[in-house]
Design an enzyme around this catalytic site. Structure first.
Site, short mmCIF file in Angstrom:
data_model
loop_
_atom_site.label_atom_id
_atom_site.label_comp_id
_atom_site.label_asym_id
_atom_site.label_seq_id
_atom_site.Cartn_x
_atom_site.Cartn_y
_atom_site.Cartn_z
CB SER A 9 30.26 65.77 62.32
OG SER A 9 31.27 66.04 61.36
CG HIS A 34 32.29 62.75 64.83
ND1 HIS A 34 32.54 61.45 65.21
CD2 HIS A 34 32.42 62.78 63.48
CE1 HIS A 34 32.79 60.72 64.14
NE2 HIS A 34 32.73 61.51 63.07
CG ASP A 36 34.17 63.68 60.46
OD1 ASP A 36 34.23 62.46 60.71
OD2 ASP A 36 33.11 64.33 60.51
CG MET A 38 38.06 63.54 56.00
SD MET A 38 36.77 64.08 54.88
CE MET A 38 35.31 63.82 55.89
CG HIS A 67 35.50 59.11 61.72
ND1 HIS A 67 34.39 59.43 60.97
CD2 HIS A 67 36.01 57.97 61.18
CE1 HIS A 67 34.24 58.52 60.02
NE2 HIS A 67 35.21 57.64 60.12
CG MET A 69 37.11 58.96 57.53
SD MET A 69 35.84 60.20 57.21
CE MET A 69 36.11 61.28 58.62
CG MET A 143 31.62 54.86 58.19
SD MET A 143 31.64 56.44 59.07
CE MET A 143 31.10 57.58 57.78
CG ASP A 182 29.99 59.63 61.00
OD1 ASP A 182 29.29 60.60 60.68
OD2 ASP A 182 31.23 59.64 60.98
#
Ligand code: DX5
Ligand code: ZN
Length: 222
Positions: A9, A34, A36, A38, A67, A69, A143, A182
């Site tokens: 990540s 990966h 992330d 957000m 991913h 979020m 998660m 994750d």
């Protein structure tokens, strides 16, 4: 079961030197990157958007595992698909706030761009919540921490969700589905996680914080 994959990540990388960080994990044997994303609303921090994924796409051939979020993920799919994401995962919890069919619609939208799709569940969401969309998913992301921050402690009860997803997928003839885990993955707990049925292991601090990233990736992969 096929060999497990490791997805470092980049949340744990130095954002001012992202290119070098990507090259480093590539040399160390990472299987996916990966990413992330957000939004400061679904989770507190803000990380990056499609532009970062687009720039990373130019410097690596590794699959980009995005991913999301974020709230209202449907509005953002186009940007990440255009940026070159290979797989996009969206949170059940963000979708259910909008409508009971929003998760399914978002997964179908991702697929319409020719990108792989996946549903994500938080540690306190029962696996059953996403059973009705598993037939659409290339991957399920379980998660093992509450999303928002790297470096948190692994929540062991999340392995129940991994087992339930694997069992259900097998029962509908999709036993080969990827199950990604994750949060809080380390060289020390990876074996137990793989044994529970997860085959894609995200690792942020355990890879970026390791003096020897190749050794850490090898150990996590098993
Ligand atoms: C958490 C992120 C994770 C995180 C994992 O919200 O989705 O991908 O970066 O970091 P570690 O492996 O340090 O728990
Ligand atoms: Zn993540």
């Amino acid at each position: 079961m096929t060999k497990a994959k490791v997805a470092p990540s980049i949340l744990s990388a130095d954002f001012s030197a992202m290119g070098e960080a990507i090259k480093e994990i590539e040399r160390a044997g990472a299987d996916l990157v990966h990413c992330d994303v957000m939004d400061g609303s679904f989770v507190e921090p803000i990380t990056f958007g499609g532009q970062m994924v687009k720039n990373i796409r130019k410097i690596t051939a590794l699959p980009l595992d995005v991913h999301l979020m974020i709230e209202h993920p449907k509005t953002q799919i186009k940007f990440f698909a255009d940026a070159g994401a290979d797989i996009i995962t969206v949170h059940y919890e963000a979708c259910k706030k909008i409508s009971p069919t929003y998760l399914k619609e978002t997964l179908e939208l991702i697929k319409s761009y020719g990108v792989k799709c996946g549903a994500v569940i938080n540690p306190d969401t029962p696996a059953e919540a996403i059973f009705d969309v598993i037939d659409l998913c290339d991957m399920v992301l379980v998660m093992s921490v509450f999303p928002g921050y790297g470096g948190q402690k692994f929540i062991p009860t999340s392995l129940e969700n991994v087992k339930k997803v694997r069992e259900y997928a097998l029962s509908i003839g999709k036993g080969d589905i990827d199950i990604e885990i994750d949060g809080g993955v380390t060289c020390g707990n990876a074996e137990e996680i793989r044994a529970a049925g997860a085959n894609v292991l995200v690792a942020g601090s355990a890879v970026f914080g390791a003096p020897d990233k190749a050794a850490a990736i090898d150990k996590i992969r098993g």
